[in-house]
Design a protein around this motif. Structure first.
Motif, PDB file in Angstrom:
ATOM      1  N   HIS A   1     -11.775  -2.376  -4.681  1.00 30.69           N
ATOM      2  CA  HIS A   1     -10.881  -3.640  -4.585  1.00 30.69           C
ATOM      3  C   HIS A   1     -10.534  -4.526  -5.937  1.00 30.69           C
ATOM      4  CE1 HIS A   1     -10.561  -2.405  -0.444  1.00 30.69           C
ATOM      5  NE2 HIS A   1     -11.735  -2.784  -0.298  1.00 30.69           N
ATOM      6  N   LYS A   2     -10.296  -3.874  -7.142  1.00 33.74           N
ATOM      7  CA  LYS A   2     -10.276  -4.632  -8.140  1.00 33.74           C
ATOM      8  C   LYS A   2      -9.356  -5.708  -7.951  1.00 33.74           C
ATOM      9  CE  LYS A   2      -7.685  -2.589 -11.658  1.00 33.74           C
ATOM     10  NZ  LYS A   2      -7.615  -1.479 -12.595  1.00 33.74           N
TER      11      LYS A   2
ATOM     12  N   GLN B   1      -9.286  -8.970 -15.339  1.00 32.65           N
ATOM     13  CA  GLN B   1      -9.718  -8.109 -13.904  1.00 32.65           C
ATOM     14  C   GLN B   1     -11.338  -8.344 -14.013  1.00 32.65           C
ATOM     15  OE1 GLN B   1      -8.779  -4.180 -15.380  1.00 32.65           O
ATOM     16  NE2 GLN B   1      -6.743  -4.147 -14.865  1.00 32.65           N
TER      17      GLN B   1
ATOM     18  N   SER C   1       0.728  -1.261   0.026  1.00 26.14           N
ATOM     19  CA  SER C   1       0.043  -0.119  -0.080  1.00 26.14           C
ATOM     20  C   SER C   1       0.887   1.332  -0.100  1.00 26.14           C
ATOM     21  CB  SER C   1      -1.082   0.023   1.339  1.00 26.14           C
ATOM     22  OG  SER C   1      -1.783  -1.014   1.305  1.00 26.14           O
TER      23      SER C   1
ATOM     24  N   ASP D   1      -6.403  -4.289  -5.429  1.00 25.81           N
ATOM     25  CA  ASP D   1      -6.214  -2.911  -5.119  1.00 25.81           C
ATOM     26  C   ASP D   1      -6.762  -2.645  -3.579  1.00 25.81           C
ATOM     27  OD1 ASP D   1      -5.739  -2.484  -7.867  1.00 25.81           O
ATOM     28  OD2 ASP D   1      -7.487  -1.310  -8.261  1.00 25.81           O
ATOM     29  N   ASP D   2      -6.043  -1.852  -2.942  1.00 30.82           N
ATOM     30  CA  ASP D   2      -6.125  -1.626  -1.855  1.00 30.82           C
ATOM     31  C   ASP D   2      -7.295  -0.826  -1.187  1.00 30.82           C
ATOM     32  OD1 ASP D   2      -5.574  -1.605   0.975  1.00 30.82           O
ATOM     33  OD2 ASP D   2      -4.331   0.396   0.755  1.00 30.82           O
ATOM     34  N   GLN D   3      -7.751   0.355  -2.235  1.00 35.32           N
ATOM     35  CA  GLN D   3      -8.788   0.862  -1.991  1.00 35.32           C
ATOM     36  C   GLN D   3     -10.080   0.277  -2.680  1.00 35.32           C
ATOM     37  OE1 GLN D   3      -8.811   3.675  -0.224  1.00 35.32           O
ATOM     38  NE2 GLN D   3      -6.621   2.881   0.347  1.00 35.32           N
TER      39      GLN D   3
ATOM     40  N   THR E   1       2.214   1.072  -4.016  1.00 30.45           N
ATOM     41  CA  THR E   1       1.280   0.757  -5.242  1.00 30.45           C
ATOM     42  C   THR E   1      -0.073   0.925  -4.770  1.00 30.45           C
ATOM     43  OG1 THR E   1       1.314  -1.596  -4.986  1.00 30.45           O
ATOM     44  CG2 THR E   1       3.193  -0.607  -6.165  1.00 30.45           C
ATOM     45  N   GLN E   2      -0.599   1.043  -3.749  1.00 31.33           N
ATOM     46  CA  GLN E   2      -1.716   1.098  -3.220  1.00 31.33           C
ATOM     47  C   GLN E   2      -2.626  -0.314  -3.670  1.00 31.33           C
ATOM     48  OE1 GLN E   2      -3.086   3.538  -1.462  1.00 31.33           O
ATOM     49  NE2 GLN E   2      -1.014   4.025  -1.242  1.00 31.33           N
ATOM     50  N   ALA E   3      -1.653  -1.406  -3.548  1.00 28.82           N
ATOM     51  CA  ALA E   3      -2.199  -2.667  -3.955  1.00 28.82           C
ATOM     52  C   ALA E   3      -1.456  -3.765  -3.302  1.00 28.82           C
ATOM     53  CB  ALA E   3      -2.346  -2.938  -5.545  1.00 28.82           C
TER      54      ALA E   3
END
Length: 405
Positions: free
Chosen positions: A178-179, A203, A16, A173-175, A19-21
């Motif tokens: 959450h893809k 995806q 996170s 994805d962290d946000q 890369t926020q993931a």
């Protein structure tokens, strides 16, 4: 006070920051590593703000599926089974424990490519493992088997689907929302021949009734080369049945061979399982909107369930329609196949301009979205999209095949 963090929490926290993931490398041929059986869930990641989801990798055993890895991506609405051992094809899609996309092939196991001889039966050995919902036919070549200009046998539909991926990575994805992204690298490398490397990508978003494919094909050779790709998308029960219908945005349609001439006028509708029905194949020139976006729709007789495939005609200019309404045990199935090419042998497609070139160092992109249509309203909405692209025009019927095998 000391705080103990789980490995998943540490991985998420570190990822996170950068890369926020959350990233998980599952298989890597470069380092000879593999995590074995593995699972991650929304709960273990502390992502509880939306629908619950999970990604699980497991290895199959027994028969010809010995050693095959499968990756099940469950977004809470759909569960997509990927097969890294088989070119990251899609085996099936289920919802609440029931298959909604896929078909019943006579091939019952997910066959390890180690047990397949592509050159058997005069180049038809590919069929020994054919049972997936989505198969990548290519990338070096595709179509029916035959000999190239140098006298080498080109086997049915290329090698990609029987090539184990060299790398598998999962990114979440962290946000919110959450893809979930799954990456897999398919490398077709032969000394003095092709050096094509494809980064496959799936995806999906938790709670969604859709998933998308984003493939990047790169010619890593110092020389220009040819390539072909067909996204062979196959559907049987529960969508396919007597009276089911396919609707495709296209400018024209032609029979693949003389046998298919008899079914040209009824190309949109399907028979029930019919003993003695040989496969009928049709070639369609795809028609897109101002940006090249288009779609094909398959729905059941009641038009209250189905599937749509969105793609772009600038990437995939043609689409094949394969109608195999044979008996249930023989494989009652239809194929909707966006591609750069039809299913003729490569030699026959060059005069049609359907054997494109990829320059040295160049990359080509292919993007498709599969949407499960769960109601009459969703089917109607997808058909309305096709109608908007068609602008009131009918698909032109061309009576003669484009090539003779």
């Amino acid at each position: 006070m000391k705080v103990k963090l789980t490995l998943a929490a540490i991985t998420l926290a570190l990822a996170s920051l950068n890369t926020q993931a959350a990233e998980f490398l599952l298989t890597d041929a470069a380092t000879g590593s593999d995590v074995g059986n593995w699972q991650v869930t929304s709960s273990t990641l502390g992502m509880t703000s939306g629908p619950a989801f999970s990604v699980e990798k497991r290895r199959l055993h027994g028969g010809k599926q010995e050693g095959v890895d499968v990756l099940v991506v469950n977004n809470g609405e759909l569960s997509v089974t990927l097969v890294p051992t088989r070119g990251m094809g899609i085996y099936q899609v289920t919802s609440q424990g029931h298959r909604i996309l896929g078909w019943d092939s006579p091939v019952k196991e997910i066959v390890n490519p180690a047990y397949i001889d592509l050159e058997s039966r005069n180049g038809l050995g590919w069929l020994d493992g054919f049972n997936e919902m989505m198969v990548r036919c290519g990338f070096e070549w595709t179509g029916h088997p035959g000999y190239d200009d140098d006298g080498h046998l080109l086997t049915l539909h290329g090698r990609a689907q029987n090539t184990p991926v060299s790398m598998v990575k999962v990114i979440i994805d962290d946000q919110p929302p959450h893809k979930i992204t799954v990456l897999g690298q398919v490398a077709e490398r032969t000394f003095k021949k092709t050096q094509l490397v494809t980064m496959t990508e799936l995806q999906t978003v938790p709670g969604s009734n859709a998933f998308s494919i984003h493939d990047k094909l790169t010619n890593v050779s110092d020389y220009d080369d040819e390539y072909q790709i067909i996204y062979h998308s196959n559907f049987g029960r529960p969508i396919l049945e007597k009276g089911a219908k396919v609707t495709i945005a296209a400018s024209e349609i032609s029979p693949f061979n003389d046998y298919a001439k008899a079914g040209l006028k009824e190309w949109q509708t399907y028979l029930g399982p019919t003993k003695g029905f040989d496969e009928m194949v049709f070639n369609l020139k795809s028609l897109g909107d101002s940006k090249g976006n288009t779609l094909a729709v398959l729905n059941n007789k009641a038009a209250n369930s189905g599937v749509s495939i969105h793609y772009n005609v600038k990437q995939l200019p043609v689409i094949g329609l394969w109608k195999n309404t044979d008996t249930e045990s023989q494989g009652y199935v239809t194929g909707i196949e966006p591609g750069t090419s039809y299913s003729y042998n490569t030699k026959l497609q060059r005069p049609l301009g359907l054997v494109p070139t990829i320059k040295a160092g160049e990359s080509k992109h292919f993007d498709l979205t599969y949407t499960v249509l769960r109601s009459s309203a969703e089917v109607k909405g997808a058909l309305k999209e096709v109608a908007k692209i068609m602008k009131g025009k009918d698909v032109k019927l061309v009576k003669e095949p484009l090539a003779k095998e």
